[in-house]
Design a protein around this motif. Structure first.
Motif, mmCIF file in Angstrom:
data_model
loop_
_atom_site.group_PDB
_atom_site.id
_atom_site.type_symbol
_atom_site.label_atom_id
_atom_site.label_comp_id
_atom_site.label_asym_id
_atom_site.label_seq_id
_atom_site.Cartn_x
_atom_site.Cartn_y
_atom_site.Cartn_z
ATOM 1 N N LYS A 64 21.184 70.850 20.330
ATOM 2 C CA LYS A 64 19.777 70.411 20.449
ATOM 3 C C LYS A 64 19.114 70.301 19.070
ATOM 4 N N SER A 65 18.133 69.405 18.984
ATOM 5 C CA SER A 65 17.500 69.053 17.714
ATOM 6 C C SER A 65 16.958 70.260 16.947
ATOM 7 N N LYS A 66 16.238 71.133 17.637
ATOM 8 C CA LYS A 66 15.619 72.286 16.974
ATOM 9 C C LYS A 66 16.688 73.201 16.368
ATOM 10 N N GLN A 67 17.752 73.402 17.132
ATOM 11 C CA GLN A 67 18.840 74.259 16.660
ATOM 12 C C GLN A 67 19.572 73.599 15.483
ATOM 13 N N ARG A 68 19.743 72.276 15.571
ATOM 14 C CA ARG A 68 20.389 71.529 14.482
ATOM 15 C C ARG A 68 19.628 71.711 13.179
ATOM 16 N N LYS A 69 18.299 71.560 13.263
ATOM 17 C CA LYS A 69 17.466 71.690 12.062
ATOM 18 C C LYS A 69 17.641 73.059 11.423
#
Length: 227
Positions: free
Chosen positions: A114-119
């Motif tokens: 997921k995007s937040k975790q990727r960041k």
């Protein structure tokens, strides 16, 4: 962690069989740091590609974490590769059209993180390797050493159990090479199993065990490192 039993790799052409690997028997324990050495054409990169699920053996058994790789279908192999293995290449293999940030993020996109975790994960890698200031640059704007640092960050962002490195310092000068090898040593101390291919005795000395290949066969365990 890894058990290779009677591994052969060959190419059949008409009436001729050319052997690339011959009867390889090898055990690699979790947490080891191993170097594969040998002259050009010895089969080093082929062995590394088989370990990394990028190539299949012609004969023999490959057990990874107890699972028989030689019996897995392509999807399972691909899943294993994405979730358990990081690769570092001599030629960096970064994507020139993507920024440093995007190159490091790439394996997480494949794994649908997921995007937040990727960041958060990319930010951690940028910070860890002191390349926050480089995150918006493109690979051609970096030195060879910096590109390889990005390559290492990309390889380990998914916390692989196994890091495979094919001549990781082959294009670097000595100071950059030592920086990469010190990085590998630290990763190994943190529990990552590492198998590297190198021609350099100096770079091989960073590992705990040296395996030598000649004409596709294991010739000796390293005489200088007692197990």
């Amino acid at each position: 962690m890894i058990q290779l039993n009677n591994i052969y790799k060959y190419i059949d052409k008409r009436f001729q069989r050319t052997f690339i690997l011959k009867d390889i028997n090898l055990e690699i324990k979790e947490g080891e740091f191993i170097t594969i050495m040998g002259p050009s054409g010895a089969g080093k990169s082929t062995l590394l590609n088989i370990l990394g699920f990028l190539d299949d053996a012609s004969e023999g058994e490959y057990l990874f974490l107890g699972d028989p790789v030689h019996n897995l279908n392509e999807k399972r192999k691909s899943d294993y590769h994405k979730s358990h293995i990081g690769f570092v290449f001599q030629a960096y293999h970064l994507i020139d059209e993507l920024t440093v940030y995007e190159n490091i993020e790439m394996p997480l996109l494949y794994r649908k993180v997921k995007s937040k975790q990727r960041k958060a994960m990319v930010a951690e890698m940028l910070d860890r390797f002191n390349i926050v200031a480089k995150k918006d640059l493109f690979p051609p704007q970096l030195s060879g050493g910096q590109q390889q640092v990005v390559g290492v960050a990309r390889a380990i962002i998914g916390s692989p159990k196994l890091l495979l490195a094919d001549e990781p310092t082959g294009n670097l000068h000595s100071e950059q090479s030592e920086q990469i090898m010190e990085m590998f040593t630290k990763l190994n101390e943190e529990g990552v199993t590492i198998v590297q291919v190198t021609h350099s005795e100096k770079m091989a000395a960073y590992s705990k065990r040296i395996i030598r290949l000649k004409d596709g066969a294991l010739v000796e365990k390293d005489p200088y490192h007692a197990e």
